[in-house]
Structures are given as structure tokens and as C-alpha cells.
Write an enzyme that holds these catalytic residues in place. Structure first.
Site, mmCIF file in Angstrom:
data_model
loop_
_atom_site.group_PDB
_atom_site.id
_atom_site.type_symbol
_atom_site.label_atom_id
_atom_site.label_comp_id
_atom_site.label_asym_id
_atom_site.label_seq_id
_atom_site.Cartn_x
_atom_site.Cartn_y
_atom_site.Cartn_z
ATOM 1 C CG ASN A 99 -6.516 -0.781 0.681
ATOM 2 O OD1 ASN A 99 -5.848 -0.339 -0.250
ATOM 3 N ND2 ASN A 99 -5.979 -1.223 1.815
ATOM 4 C CG HIS A 125 -3.194 3.399 1.971
ATOM 5 N ND1 HIS A 125 -3.577 3.024 0.696
ATOM 6 C CD2 HIS A 125 -3.292 2.292 2.746
ATOM 7 C CE1 HIS A 125 -3.878 1.741 0.713
ATOM 8 N NE2 HIS A 125 -3.725 1.271 1.930
ATOM 9 C CB CYS A 178 -0.949 -0.011 1.181
ATOM 10 S SG CYS A 178 -2.130 -1.361 1.082
HETATM 11 N N1 COA Z 1 -18.425 -8.610 9.083
HETATM 12 C C1 COA Z 1 -18.906 -8.816 10.307
HETATM 13 N N2 COA Z 1 -18.119 -9.125 11.356
HETATM 14 C C2 COA Z 1 -16.792 -9.200 11.128
HETATM 15 C C3 COA Z 1 -16.230 -8.994 9.856
HETATM 16 C C4 COA Z 1 -17.111 -8.688 8.813
HETATM 17 N N3 COA Z 1 -16.686 -8.468 7.563
HETATM 18 N N4 COA Z 1 -14.908 -9.137 9.937
HETATM 19 C C5 COA Z 1 -14.629 -9.418 11.201
HETATM 20 N N5 COA Z 1 -15.772 -9.464 11.932
HETATM 21 C C6 COA Z 1 -15.928 -9.740 13.357
HETATM 22 C C7 COA Z 1 -14.721 -10.446 13.940
HETATM 23 O O1 COA Z 1 -14.809 -11.830 13.721
HETATM 24 C C8 COA Z 1 -14.825 -10.066 15.391
HETATM 25 O O2 COA Z 1 -15.764 -10.892 16.026
HETATM 26 P P1 COA Z 1 -15.491 -11.441 17.503
HETATM 27 O O3 COA Z 1 -15.352 -10.212 18.348
HETATM 28 O O4 COA Z 1 -16.696 -12.252 17.753
HETATM 29 O O5 COA Z 1 -14.226 -12.205 17.381
HETATM 30 C C9 COA Z 1 -15.387 -8.653 15.348
HETATM 31 O O6 COA Z 1 -16.003 -8.518 14.074
HETATM 32 C C10 COA Z 1 -14.335 -7.576 15.533
HETATM 33 O O7 COA Z 1 -13.225 -7.909 14.685
HETATM 34 P P2 COA Z 1 -11.956 -6.993 14.561
HETATM 35 O O8 COA Z 1 -10.993 -7.647 13.640
HETATM 36 O O9 COA Z 1 -11.480 -6.598 15.918
HETATM 37 O O10 COA Z 1 -12.609 -5.707 13.892
HETATM 38 P P3 COA Z 1 -11.954 -4.342 13.622
HETATM 39 O O11 COA Z 1 -12.767 -3.279 14.224
HETATM 40 O O12 COA Z 1 -10.487 -4.337 13.900
HETATM 41 O O13 COA Z 1 -12.138 -4.219 12.040
HETATM 42 C C11 COA Z 1 -10.794 -4.413 10.072
HETATM 43 C C12 COA Z 1 -11.521 -5.146 11.172
HETATM 44 C C13 COA Z 1 -10.113 -5.435 9.181
HETATM 45 C C14 COA Z 1 -11.828 -3.639 9.285
HETATM 46 C C15 COA Z 1 -9.780 -3.451 10.705
HETATM 47 O O14 COA Z 1 -8.995 -4.124 11.646
HETATM 48 C C16 COA Z 1 -8.878 -2.801 9.702
HETATM 49 O O15 COA Z 1 -9.310 -2.073 8.851
HETATM 50 N N6 COA Z 1 -7.581 -3.037 9.841
HETATM 51 C C17 COA Z 1 -6.585 -2.461 8.945
HETATM 52 C C18 COA Z 1 -6.601 -3.236 7.698
HETATM 53 C C19 COA Z 1 -5.839 -2.580 6.609
HETATM 54 O O16 COA Z 1 -5.774 -1.400 6.550
HETATM 55 N N7 COA Z 1 -5.295 -3.405 5.737
HETATM 56 C C20 COA Z 1 -4.668 -2.952 4.560
HETATM 57 C C21 COA Z 1 -3.265 -2.597 4.742
HETATM 58 S S1 COA Z 1 -2.934 -0.962 4.708
#
Ligand code: COA
Length: 329
Positions: A286, A256, A116
Site C-alpha cells: 500500500n 486502492h 489513501c
Molecule cells: N503476522 C502474523 N500475525 C499477525 C500479524 C502479522 N504481521 N499482524 C497481526 N497478527 C495477528 C494478530 O495479532 C492476531 O492475533 P490474535 O488473534 O492472537 O490476537 C491475528 O494475527 C489476527 O489479527 P487481525 O488484526 O484480526 O488480522 P486481520 O485478518 O484483520 O489482518 C490486517 C490484519 C491489518 C492485514 C487487516 O486488518 C487489514 O488489512 N486491514 C485494513 C488495513 C488497511 O487497509 N489500512 C490502510 C488504510 S486504507
């Protein structure tokens, strides 16, 4: 006399027509529109479906539009750098394929793989050739066909990524406009938190790697999130400090587009108003190396000569950084 700078003299973007909405994803994995939108700010992404097309074709479309817009012919171009993690093939590189597809017969090119942060790394690289007066017309493209490496049964990743390409033309500038400074960073110890497990020399493709779904992007979202906020905030601060500036001196921050919450947390940390932060994550998700040039493309009409911009990104590797740019037109 002001030193020669590498200025962006044109920007263009291209995204596929097919939209993958949150409603579509609800039918594919256990998720819902409300969860996706509140956690990421994304409503839909574009997916490349054209038979036989790949990353190079999206790049070629963006570059063709850029040439037309800036009144250049393909033969005028000296060099094309493509930032991507979804090259058409492991080798050869995508940039030379793009040169061939657009007829840039006098150009050479190569790819930069910094996930990214790819566009940031490629832009700073391309700028060196122009600043040093080695080349006069360098095109930097950021493009990823993330749909080719996303597991559409994994709700942790499939909701985030999309496909697209953005391209800029770099030319010499003698009025102190263009790429002014940058702070680029890397930390390979984070490589297991955002990566593709198989398909490289460490773990070549086998029946087993395919069965285990190891040819897809994997991420530890929470950890990546925390590193991204910190990395983008601190390098933005650092590049400003190095240039005796504060966020008040900026007209725009171009972040980004990984997650709307990352973007707003970075803006909040820098005490920077969201109205001047470029955002298009809602429409495209993204697009990895594509996000920064696609933002510049969409906000181009609002930019004025002399505007101070900081482009900042964080990605797999880990790689991250911030680049200070003075808009030249
Ligand atoms: N829909 C519904 N629930 C979801 C889900 C989805 N698409 N994806 C994950 N969950 C659930 C998880 O299983 C978890 O459940 P649990 O608490 O029962 O275990 C809960 O939602 C919270 O998950 P978590 O991973 O803590 O959520 P989050 O708030 O961190 O959001 C991302 C997840 C991936 C959106 C977030 O972490 C993110 O954007 N991270 C950065 C990713 C990124 O930028 N990547 C590219 C590189 S630059």
C-alpha cells in the site's frame, strides 16, 4: 457541442529500487510470508533509501517521465497537485518543491492530504480547473514515502506499506472523455482508527512522543478493513447509478491497493470479474496516495480509448469515494 472534460492524457510512475520482501520482514517482526500473503496479498514493497531523498523526489521522477512521455516541457505546466500524507516537511507544501525540482517555473501547486483517498480527491480537484477552462495542463501526483512514518517493530502496519509515486497529466477534452463524475465522502469520527498520534499541532513533538513511538502510522486494522469494503463498494455503486450504469458497463475497476481481500470482496460485491480489476499490491504493498496512479501506469498498455473506469479508494480521515473516468487515448 460536448462540454469540456478533463482527460488524462498521460500517466507515469516511479518506485524506488530497494525491495522489502516478506522474508526480510520475518527477520524484523514476529510474522511469516504465508500469514502476510494470505491476509494481504503482498509479497514485497519498495522502500526509498536514497540519501537526502524524500516524497518530492519520487514525485519529481514520476513527473519528469510523464513530461517526456507526453512531449511537454516543464514550462508548459500550469499547476501541480500532490496528494500525500508524507510531505517533505510540515510546511511548505511538497507540490511547490516538485515545481522547483523539475523546473516548472510557470506552475503553482499545493498538496492535498486525504490519506489513501488523496489521489481521488486531488484528481477531482485538478479536473475542475481544466473543465472550467482555467488551466490547460494540470499534473496530479499521488505519492507517499510511507517508510518514513512506519514503525518497523509493529507487525500490524509494517507489513502493509511501501513507497512510490504516480502522476497523470490532465488536459481539456471535447469528445466527452475524461473525468465524468465522482462521489467523495468523509467521516472525521473515524480519525482515531488510522492516524499518526503526534507531530501535529494537537501534540507537537517532544522527547516523550518520540519515546512512545507516536510519530508512526497507527491503525485498527479490522475496523479499517470493514469500513473500507463498505465505503468503496457503496460509492462505486452510487457513481454508477448516477450515470445510469451498472458494473457491466465498466471495462476496469481501479481500487486502492490496501489489502487483496478488500479488493476481491469489493469486486465480489459488485459482481465484477477480477481479471478486469487492476491489482499490483503483490509488488508494491500500500503506497497510500500512490496506489491508483501506479495501477493506471502499469495497466496503461491494456487501456483503450473509450474504456469506462471507476477508481475507488478508502483511507484515513476517514475519506473515501469513487470516480468515473472515460479513458481518452
Ligand atoms: N503476522 C502474523 N500475525 C499477525 C500479524 C502479522 N504481521 N499482524 C497481526 N497478527 C495477528 C494478530 O495479532 C492476531 O492475533 P490474535 O488473534 O492472537 O490476537 C491475528 O494475527 C489476527 O489479527 P487481525 O488484526 O484480526 O488480522 P486481520 O485478518 O484483520 O489482518 C490486517 C490484519 C491489518 C492485514 C487487516 O486488518 C487489514 O488489512 N486491514 C485494513 C488495513 C488497511 O487497509 N489500512 C490502510 C488504510 S486504507
Amino acid at each position: 457541442m460536448a462540454k469540456t472534460r478533463a482527460a488524462i492524457t498521460g500517466v507515469h510512475g516511479w518506485v524506488p529500487e530497494t525491495r522489502l520482501t516478506n522474508a526480510d520482514l520475518e527477520k524484523m517482526v514476529d510474522t511469516n510470508d504465508e500469514w502476510i500473503y494470505t491476509r494481504t496479498g503482498i509479497k514485497e514493497r519498495r522502500i526509498l533509501k536514497t540519501e537526502g531523498w524524500a516524497t518530492s523526489d519520487m514525485c519529481a521522477e514520476a513527473v519528469k517521465g510523464l513530461l517526456e512521455k507526453t512531449g511537454n516541457s516543464p514550462e508548459d505546466i500550469d499547476m501541480i497537485i500532490v496528494a500525500t500524507v508524507t510531505a517533505d516537511m510540515v510546511f511548505p507544501d511538497t507540490a511547490n518543491t516538485v515545481c522547483d525540482k523539475i523546473g516548472a517555473v510557470n506552475a503553482f501547486g499545493y498538496d492535498i492530504n486525504a490519506a489513501c483517498s488523496g489521489f481521488l480527491f486531488a484528481l477531482s480537484t485538478g479536473a475542475q480547473f481544466v473543465q472550467n477552462e482555467t488551466y490547460r495542463k494540470v499534473i496530479v501526483v499521488g505519492s507517499d514515502m510511507m517508510s518514513s512514518i512506519i514503525d518497523y517493530t509493529d507487525r500490524n502496519t509494517c507489513i502493509i506499506f511501501g513507497d512510490g509515486a504516480g502522476a497523470v497529466l490532465l488536459e481539456p477534452n471535447y469528445e466527452d472523455h475524461g473525468v465524468m463524475d465522482f462521489v467523495l465522502r468523509g467521516d472525521g469520527s473515524g480519525r482515531h482508527l488510522l492516524h499518526m498520534k503526534a507531530g501535529g499541532s494537537l501534540k507537537p513533538a517532544t522527547h516523550e512522543t518520540v519515546e512512545n513511538r507516536e510519530h508512526f502510522a497507527y491503525q485498527d486494522g479490522r475496523k479499517v478493513y470493514a469500513h473500507a469494503v463498505k465505503g468503496m463498494s457503496t460509492t462505486t455503486e452510487e457513481v454508477l447509478r448516477r450515470n445510469n450504469m451498472t458494473a457491466d458497463d465498466l471495462q476496469w475497476i481501479v481500487p486502492h491497493q490496501a489489502n487483496m481481500r478488500i479488493i476481491s470482496t469489493v469486486a465480489e460485491y459488485l459482481k465484477f470479474p477480477m481479471e478486469r480489476v487492476m491489482v499490483n499490491i503483490e509488488k508494491y504493498g500500500n503506497t497510500t496516495a500512490g496506489t491508483l496512479p501506479l495501477c493506471l501506469w502499469e495497466y496503461e498498455s491494456q487501456l483503450k480509448k473509450g474504456d469506462n473506469l471507476v477508481l475507488t479508494a478508502f483511507g484515513g480521515g476517514f475519506t473515501w469515494g469513487a470516480l468515473y473516468l472515460k479513458w481518452a487515448y
